[in-house]
Write an enzyme that holds these catalytic residues in place. Structure first.
Site, PDB file in Angstrom:
ATOM      1  N   SER A  90       0.883  -1.320  -0.111  1.00 23.31           N
ATOM      2  CA  SER A  90       0.111  -0.070  -0.036  1.00 23.31           C
ATOM      3  C   SER A  90       0.765   1.229  -0.056  1.00 23.31           C
ATOM      4  O   SER A  90       1.636   1.542  -0.823  1.00 23.31           O
ATOM      5  CB  SER A  90      -1.052   0.035   1.123  1.00 23.31           C
ATOM      6  N   HIS A 193      -8.330   1.400  -0.909  1.00 24.69           N
ATOM      7  CA  HIS A 193      -8.280   0.528  -2.159  1.00 24.69           C
ATOM      8  C   HIS A 193      -9.559   0.017  -2.459  1.00 24.69           C
ATOM      9  O   HIS A 193      -9.710  -1.289  -2.850  1.00 24.69           O
ATOM     10  CB  HIS A 193      -7.148  -0.602  -1.565  1.00 24.69           C
TER      11      HIS A 193
END
Length: 315
Positions: A90, A193
């Site tokens: 991430s 996300h």
């Protein structure tokens, strides 16, 4: 074959940068990085409490700066071999971009400042959350996530998927867990996300042309299906899309395995990704670089594994 991996949001802990300030030049470097980050990295890394550094707009720049500092100290000896691969989970992909030279340190902090604020803004628009689904059969887990109108935000390993979406839907999934699986709510500000972050993705895309990506000195493994990237522009493109798309760390680990990685070092604040690797990449040597006292052992691992092709049995 050695890989350096960089953790994502949630790995931060109060005071975790305090020991690093004892090293010459670290305080000054953090102060300099605070300018493009737009926050006081020294204060947030040493005296800010857990609630303060949980804030997305604080946590993300703090993690990127911490990884940059730890990796720079790790790789400072001139005779140390270079790592063979770098990957980040991430926001850790921005750390990886800086370590590899795909982005300058300053550009990585400028980008994470925009990314973190935009993601925090999207998270504030409506109540959303995330939960880890641990165990179960992958197909059944994904079916349950879809049934509740949620999204698979992180594919962390064969036994862990993170679901994200509306708060009530996450709660409903917890009450209706897939067979042989546990649903563990995560203390996060929103459904990262996922399509809920479309506005943040657009904000990052609008800012990206201001950056100057370069060819990375070390190949990068992308969260987008574990793609191996050797072009800085391509990696930046994938970072932009990642904001509103799933993080496929399982695929990243598969790429590390396919490339014959025999050693992995996780930069500060370390432990999450080596924990996944311990279960998924049996036999790979692991090291956590959390404090300066870990540097000697981590450098020994670099010397032992970097640039070393796997044997026929290992490959």
């Amino acid at each position: 074959m050695l890989a350096i991996v960089c953790p994502g949001q949630g790995a931060q802990k109060p005071g975790f940068l305090e020991p690093w300030l004892d090293l010459p030049g670290v305080r000054e470097r953090l102060e300099a990085l605070s300018v493009p980050a737009g926050i006081d990295l020294v204060a947030h890394g040493t005296v800010s409490d857990a609630d303060t550094i949980r804030d997305t707009a604080v946590a993300q720049p703090l993690l990127v700066a911490a990884g940059i500092i730890a990796a720079a100290e790790l790789l400072s000896p001139a005779d140390l071999p270079s790592p063979d691969l770098i990957a980040g989970h991430s926001v850790g992909e921005l750390t990886a971009a800086a370590i590899s030279g795909a982005l300058s340190d300053e550009d990585a902090l400028r980008l994470v400042a925009v990314r973190s604020r935009a993601m925090a803004d999207d998270a504030a628009k409506e109540p959303t959350s995330m939960a880890a689904v641990v165990g179960g059969v992958r197909e059944e887990v994904l079916a349950a996530i879809e049934r509740h109108g949620l999204h698979p935000a992180n594919l962390n390993s064969a036994g862990q998927v993170v679901a994200a979406g509306a708060v009530d839907a996450v709660a409903a999934l917890a009450e209706d867990a897939p067979a042989r699986a546990r649903v563990i709510p995560l203390q996060v500000a929103g459904a990262f996300h996922t399509p809920y972050m479309a506005g943040a993705r657009d904000a990052v895309a609008a800012f990206a042309p201001e950056l100057a990506p370069a060819a990375p000195s070390t190949p990068l493994v992308s969260n987008a299906g574990g793609e191996l990237v050797t072009d800085g522009g391509r990696y930046l493109e994938l970072i932009v899309g990642q904001v509103a798309s799933p993080v496929d760390w399982e695929a990243c680990m598969a790429t590390l395995k396919e490339r014959g990685v025999t050693g992995i070092i996780e930069v500060a604040p370390a432990g999450t990704l080596t924990g996944l690797a311990k279960r998924e990449l049996k036999g790979v040597a692991l090291a956590n670089l959390n404090v300066p006292a870990d540097l000697e052992a981590a450098r020994a691992l670099v010397r032992e594994h970097a640039g070393v092709a796997p044997t026929a049995e290992e490959a």
